[in-house]
Design a protein around this motif. Structure first.
Motif, PDB file in Angstrom:
ATOM      1  N   MET A  24       0.823  -1.191   0.000  1.00 17.16           N
ATOM      2  CA  MET A  24       0.000   0.000   0.000  1.00 17.16           C
ATOM      3  C   MET A  24       0.874   1.264   0.000  1.00 17.16           C
ATOM      4  O   MET A  24       2.080   1.211   0.182  1.00 17.16           O
ATOM      5  N   SER A  25       0.234   2.394  -0.205  1.00 17.95           N
ATOM      6  CA  SER A  25       0.929   3.682  -0.186  1.00 17.95           C
ATOM      7  C   SER A  25       1.528   3.933   1.195  1.00 17.95           C
ATOM      8  O   SER A  25       0.976   3.513   2.213  1.00 17.95           O
ATOM      9  N   ASN A  26       2.680   4.627   1.229  1.00 17.22           N
ATOM     10  CA  ASN A  26       3.298   4.957   2.519  1.00 17.22           C
ATOM     11  C   ASN A  26       2.986   6.389   2.964  1.00 17.22           C
ATOM     12  O   ASN A  26       3.695   6.959   3.795  1.00 17.22           O
ATOM     13  N   VAL A  27       1.920   6.967   2.418  1.00 12.80           N
ATOM     14  CA  VAL A  27       1.531   8.330   2.780  1.00 12.80           C
ATOM     15  C   VAL A  27       0.995   8.361   4.217  1.00 12.80           C
ATOM     16  O   VAL A  27       0.111   7.574   4.562  1.00 12.80           O
ATOM     17  N   ASP A  28       1.547   9.254   5.018  1.00 17.66           N
ATOM     18  CA  ASP A  28       1.056   9.491   6.386  1.00 17.66           C
ATOM     19  C   ASP A  28       0.036  10.631   6.303  1.00 17.66           C
ATOM     20  O   ASP A  28       0.414  11.811   6.224  1.00 17.66           O
ATOM     21  N   ILE A  29      -1.243  10.292   6.322  1.00 20.15           N
ATOM     22  CA  ILE A  29      -2.281  11.288   6.085  1.00 20.15           C
ATOM     23  C   ILE A  29      -2.270  12.372   7.167  1.00 20.15           C
ATOM     24  O   ILE A  29      -2.440  13.564   6.871  1.00 20.15           O
ATOM     25  N   SER A  30      -2.065  12.002   8.410  1.00 18.47           N
ATOM     26  CA  SER A  30      -2.071  12.995   9.492  1.00 18.47           C
ATOM     27  C   SER A  30      -0.944  14.012   9.305  1.00 18.47           C
ATOM     28  O   SER A  30      -1.143  15.220   9.514  1.00 18.47           O
ATOM     29  N   LYS A  31       0.238  13.540   8.890  1.00 21.38           N
ATOM     30  CA  LYS A  31       1.356  14.463   8.652  1.00 21.38           C
ATOM     31  C   LYS A  31       1.059  15.372   7.466  1.00 21.38           C
ATOM     32  O   LYS A  31       1.355  16.576   7.493  1.00 21.38           O
ATOM     33  N   GLN A  32       0.482  14.808   6.409  1.00 19.99           N
ATOM     34  CA  GLN A  32       0.180  15.606   5.225  1.00 19.99           C
ATOM     35  C   GLN A  32      -0.846  16.694   5.542  1.00 19.99           C
ATOM     36  O   GLN A  32      -0.735  17.821   5.061  1.00 19.99           O
ATOM     37  N   MET A  33      -1.840  16.368   6.348  1.00 15.12           N
ATOM     38  CA  MET A  33      -2.846  17.359   6.710  1.00 15.12           C
ATOM     39  C   MET A  33      -2.240  18.470   7.573  1.00 15.12           C
ATOM     40  O   MET A  33      -2.572  19.650   7.418  1.00 15.12           O
ATOM     41  N   THR A  34      -1.332  18.095   8.474  1.00 16.83           N
ATOM     42  CA  THR A  34      -0.651  19.096   9.293  1.00 16.83           C
ATOM     43  C   THR A  34       0.189  20.020   8.423  1.00 16.83           C
ATOM     44  O   THR A  34       0.175  21.247   8.598  1.00 16.83           O
ATOM     45  N   ASP A  35       0.938  19.435   7.476  1.00 14.07           N
ATOM     46  CA  ASP A  35       1.755  20.245   6.567  1.00 14.07           C
ATOM     47  C   ASP A  35       0.880  21.143   5.697  1.00 14.07           C
ATOM     48  O   ASP A  35       1.264  22.284   5.388  1.00 14.07           O
ATOM     49  N   LEU A  36      -0.284  20.647   5.308  1.00 16.45           N
ATOM     50  CA  LEU A  36      -1.182  21.437   4.467  1.00 16.45           C
ATOM     51  C   LEU A  36      -1.686  22.669   5.220  1.00 16.45           C
ATOM     52  O   LEU A  36      -1.730  23.773   4.662  1.00 16.45           O
TER      53      LEU A  36
END
Length: 274
Positions: free
Chosen positions: A234-246
């Motif tokens: 599966m993808s290794n995207v950390d959604i919580s980190k991406q949302m924080t960075d956004l």
């Protein structure tokens, strides 16, 4: 005022690139084998204005910072590929494979160019010019290559396919005593993931002349290949980190936009002076 507006506009352009990168990560959070990109910023060249002339040598030597003003011209965004291993999801499908080593990639032929992917959802399609053979391809129809850089063609009479941990594909009819076919999947080890250039559709190419960035796993090196059949990474995207960075990038974008607005208002006041 003009310098502040130029600095803010330069940074706005870089922030937009960061938001685009984060958006790409979030939209591919469910893409098989996708590798996220993390972003960070570095300062661009700054200009030094020496407007302070220390009269006391002891004071001058005791300074922790240079005298005068240091005016920057904005920030530059840097994106780095995250090669962390994604989670493994079992599918029990014979043509699904998942790499269990984070730096290994499958070789594919994309319009005559060799590119690399970790998307292990493979399929069989009729081979061009031969009605009795099937070709192993990716989900987008690109031929998967063997260790010699050749497409993998399997007789259409073969019904059973097994793929070993070291990347050996065996096709058989499923009947004892019948002949079988064997192929070694073309697998490479990427020693410097930052030399990979994203080509879209979960594909990568080498960034310029960086042949030393990868190693073809052939011969005795095939024992280091890690493949699991009947599963997908599966993808290794950390959604919580991406949302924080956004959220952080949106706030920074808002601040720099406000800087340009205030500079424009100040210029308007200057122009209105009679």
């Amino acid at each position: 005022m003009l310098r502040s507006m130029l600095t803010a506009s330069t940074t706005l352009n870089q922030l937009q690139q960061q938001i685009d990168t984060i958006s790409s990560n979030l939209s591919n959070s469910s893409t098989t084998g996708y590798k996220a990109k993390n972003t960070n910023f570095s300062e661009l060249v700054r200009q030094q204005f020496d407007q302070v002339d220390e009269k006391n040598d002891n004071v001058a030597k005791a300074r922790k910072t240079p005298p005068g003003l240091r005016l920057g011209v904005g920030a530059a965004m840097n994106a780095r590929l995250v090669s962390d291993q994604g989670s493994i999801e079992k599918t029990e499908r014979d043509l699904d494979i998942a790499f269990t080593s984070p730096y290994q990639y499958l070789q594919v032929n994309v319009n005559g160019n060799r590119q690399y992917t970790r998307d292990g959802a493979l399929y069989l399609t009729p081979a061009a010019g031969n009605d009795n053979q099937l070709q192993l391809v990716t989900g987008d129809g690109y031929p998967v290559l063997d260790e010699n850089g050749n497409p993998i063609n399997i007789d259409d009479s073969m019904k059973q396919i097994t793929i070993s941990e070291n990347g050996t594909l065996t096709a058989s009819t499923g009947n004892a005593g019948d002949a079988s076919q064997q192929f070694n999947l073309g697998v490479v080890q990427v020693n410097n993931p930052q030399e990979l250039k994203s080509e879209g559709n979960n594909l990568f190419s080498l960034n310029g002349n960086a042949a030393a960035a990868l190693e073809e796993l052939n011969g005795a090196n095939r024992q280091s290949i890690g493949i699991q059949q009947g599963a997908l990474e599966m993808s290794n995207v950390d959604i919580s980190k991406q949302m924080t960075d956004l959220i952080s990038s949106q706030r920074s974008y808002q601040l720099n936009s406000r800087t340009i607005t205030m500079g424009d208002q100040m210029l308007g006041l200057v122009n209105s002076v009679r």
